[in-house]
Enzyme design. Structure first.
Site, PDB file in Angstrom:
ATOM      1  N   ASN A  64       8.213  17.046  -3.154  1.00  0.00           N
ATOM      2  CA  ASN A  64       8.874  15.636  -2.302  1.00  0.00           C
ATOM      3  C   ASN A  64       7.824  14.614  -2.493  1.00  0.00           C
ATOM      4  O   ASN A  64       6.741  14.595  -2.392  1.00  0.00           O
ATOM      5  CB  ASN A  64       8.892  16.113  -0.783  1.00  0.00           C
ATOM      6  CG  ASN A  64       9.514  15.354  -0.016  1.00  0.00           C
ATOM      7  OD1 ASN A  64      10.795  14.976  -0.146  1.00  0.00           O
ATOM      8  ND2 ASN A  64       9.323  14.713   1.164  1.00  0.00           N
ATOM      9  N   GLU A  78      14.571  11.916   2.983  1.00  0.00           N
ATOM     10  CA  GLU A  78      14.093  10.862   4.044  1.00  0.00           C
ATOM     11  C   GLU A  78      14.817   9.606   4.150  1.00  0.00           C
ATOM     12  O   GLU A  78      14.447   8.335   3.784  1.00  0.00           O
ATOM     13  CB  GLU A  78      12.624  10.708   3.771  1.00  0.00           C
ATOM     14  CG  GLU A  78      11.703  12.070   4.058  1.00  0.00           C
ATOM     15  CD  GLU A  78      10.241  11.922   3.949  1.00  0.00           C
ATOM     16  OE1 GLU A  78       9.863  10.704   4.040  1.00  0.00           O
ATOM     17  OE2 GLU A  78       9.534  12.744   3.599  1.00  0.00           O
ATOM     18  N   GLU A 126       4.050  14.139  -1.740  1.00  0.00           N
ATOM     19  CA  GLU A 126       3.387  12.773  -1.983  1.00  0.00           C
ATOM     20  C   GLU A 126       2.033  12.912  -3.054  1.00  0.00           C
ATOM     21  O   GLU A 126       1.059  12.389  -2.712  1.00  0.00           O
ATOM     22  CB  GLU A 126       3.142  12.098  -1.020  1.00  0.00           C
ATOM     23  CG  GLU A 126       4.310  11.317  -0.077  1.00  0.00           C
ATOM     24  CD  GLU A 126       4.114  10.627   1.052  1.00  0.00           C
ATOM     25  OE1 GLU A 126       3.045  10.197   1.452  1.00  0.00           O
ATOM     26  OE2 GLU A 126       5.144  10.559   1.755  1.00  0.00           O
ATOM     27  N   ASP A 131      16.465   6.260   4.609  1.00  0.00           N
ATOM     28  CA  ASP A 131      16.639   5.147   5.700  1.00  0.00           C
ATOM     29  C   ASP A 131      16.582   3.838   5.113  1.00  0.00           C
ATOM     30  O   ASP A 131      16.064   3.817   3.750  1.00  0.00           O
ATOM     31  CB  ASP A 131      15.330   5.025   6.885  1.00  0.00           C
ATOM     32  CG  ASP A 131      14.197   5.160   6.069  1.00  0.00           C
ATOM     33  OD1 ASP A 131      13.815   4.962   5.201  1.00  0.00           O
ATOM     34  OD2 ASP A 131      13.197   5.750   7.194  1.00  0.00           O
ATOM     35  N   HIS A 161      13.203   6.030   0.952  1.00  0.00           N
ATOM     36  CA  HIS A 161      12.878   4.884   1.963  1.00  0.00           C
ATOM     37  C   HIS A 161      13.320   3.699   1.245  1.00  0.00           C
ATOM     38  O   HIS A 161      12.434   3.017   0.343  1.00  0.00           O
ATOM     39  CB  HIS A 161      11.484   4.753   2.454  1.00  0.00           C
ATOM     40  CG  HIS A 161      11.067   6.133   3.020  1.00  0.00           C
ATOM     41  ND1 HIS A 161      11.617   6.449   4.497  1.00  0.00           N
ATOM     42  CD2 HIS A 161      10.239   7.167   2.872  1.00  0.00           C
ATOM     43  CE1 HIS A 161      11.332   7.631   4.695  1.00  0.00           C
ATOM     44  NE2 HIS A 161      10.515   8.125   3.989  1.00  0.00           N
TER      45      HIS A 161
END
Ligand code: G3I
Length: 385
Positions: free
Chosen positions: A206, A270, A165, A272, A241
């Site tokens: 990432n 990641e 990030e 979801d 996400h």
């Protein structure tokens, strides 16, 4: 898919053993796999690694049901928190490896693709790092952290989220403590340090919100620069996400195509899917965003007891569509990792509002597979279909 040669023999061996064991004792397999012989990882075997982020309860074996799901359903793991700087080196030069060692051990015992998350991230950083105002000092700590941690797990951790990030939404570099002290070349230096500590590990950049064109362009410009200069970078991690509608399948496909065109494979690191209201059109995973004024507001957590079957079906379809796309582009994808094992432990119950009841994963609060689990297993794994 990009599978390392060193693992191919192991995979063949494990496949043969699995077939043998299954022939002898499929009747005794766990409840998740009773209806057919597929698990998530076996279903997508040969296409991409299938992983889950695991919390400390799982790593330390305190949550045995979660451990059991992880072992049977996934062939890759990521530590949800346990390898972050604040836990690994909470005070200057004091390292705590208890949970990290157990994490790596779990992965090795189960022959998993083990991910290290994350070496350099402005968040969940130790307190002593946050206030440094000196380039040499911070550079020294970064070098020591990477040397110590990456060398300890050399040949064991397969991939590192080296930098996490580091970009803002407009594609410029985030003005983090790293950037403010070291300037724009710090990411390159960090990747070089990681390569030196373990030349065989996959080194990943990432981030979230890759579907935003400006942010994606900024990140991929860096990736291309690294490739042209010969700086080792082995992949881009797209956090994923997402929610029931956004980003669209077309937008996700564009991410895959653009990352591939930049010369590296993509991992969805990641994954979801939030099913809760997002009245602020908020996306991504900026953890400092918080809407505490809405805590306890039933409108913001409309399914406190049970997910209505209509939404359950929407979630199942959303996951099905996403995995269909992943199969279509599996030649460009290295790994797909869910950010958690089951709904109850998802970070999305507490972000951006504390204490909501969210349903973002494939296993429910009782560790049972949801309709979305089934819909993922129903995805045709022939990329040409
Ligand atoms: O360490 C304390 C512990 O001492 C205390 O008992 C416990 C009680 O709530 O809190 C613990 O800290 C929590 C920590 O997770 C470990 O459980 C923090 O409050 C909580 O904010 C922290 O949240 C994590 C978040 O990163 C922090 O940024 C989530 O679990 C984790 O899922 C999330 O993961 C990030 C990825 O690393 C990077 N990408 C975004 C993603 C989602 O935010």
């Amino acid at each position: 898919m990009i599978i390392k040669m060193k693992r191919i023999k192991k995979i063949i061996y494990i496949s043969l053993v699995s077939v043998l064991i299954c022939t002898i004792g499929c009747a005794n397999m766990g409840s998740v796999s009773k209806n057919n012989n597929s698990t998530l990882s076996s279903h997508f075997k040969g296409l991409f690694h299938l992983g889950a982020a695991i919390n400390e309860e799982t790593i330390l074996g305190k949550d045995s049901k979660s451990v059991s799901i992880v072992k049977s359903e996934f062939n890759s793991i990521t530590p949800e928190n346990s390898l972050k700087w604040m836990y690994i080196q909470p005070k200057a030069n004091q390292f705590e490896f208890k949970a990290a060692d157990r994490y790596v051990q779990l992965g090795l015992e189960n022959d998993m693709y083990i991910v290290g998350h994350a070496l350099v991230w402005h968040n969940q950083l130790a307190d002593f790092m946050q206030t440094i105002n000196d380039a040499d000092e911070i550079q020294g700590y970064i070098a020591n952290h990477i040397n110590t941690v990456v060398s300890r797990y050399k040949g064991k951790i397969d991939a590192w989220d080296v930098v996490n990030e580091a970009f803002d939404e407009d594609g410029s570099l985030r003005k983090s403590v790293f950037y403010n002290n070291l300037g724009e070349d710090y990411i390159e230096d960090v990747f070089k340090l990681a390569e030196k500590a373990d030349p065989q590990a996959d080194l990943i950049y990432n981030d979230y919100n890759f579907y935003k064109p400006k942010k994606r362009a900024g990140i991929l410009k860096m990736v291309k620069k690294f490739k042209s200069k010969g700086v080792k970078i082995d992949g881009v991690g797209v956090q994923a996400h997402w929610d029931l509608k956004s980003p669209s399948i077309d937008q996700i496909e564009q991410i895959i195509l653009d990352v591939h065109a930049a010369g590296v494979p993509v991992s969805f690191t990641e994954l979801d899917i939030s099913v809760l209201p997002n009245p602020w059109e908020m996306v991504g995973a900026e953890v400092t965003q918080n809407f505490s004024q809405f805590e306890g507001d039933p409108k913001m957590s409309p399914y406190p007891n049970k997910l209505p079957s209509k939404v359950q079906k929407q979630l199942a379809k959303r996951y099905h569509d996403i995995f269909k796309l992943f199969v279509k582009h599996s030649d460009k994808i290295n790994r797909v990792t869910f950010w958690g094992v089951m709904d109850k432990h998802s970070w999305l119950n507490d972000w951006p509002i504390n204490g909501r009841t969210n349903y973002p994963l494939l296993f429910d609060r009782n560790y049972n597979p949801k309709p979305a689990y089934k819909s993922v297993l129903e995805v045709n794994t022939n990329p040409k279909n």
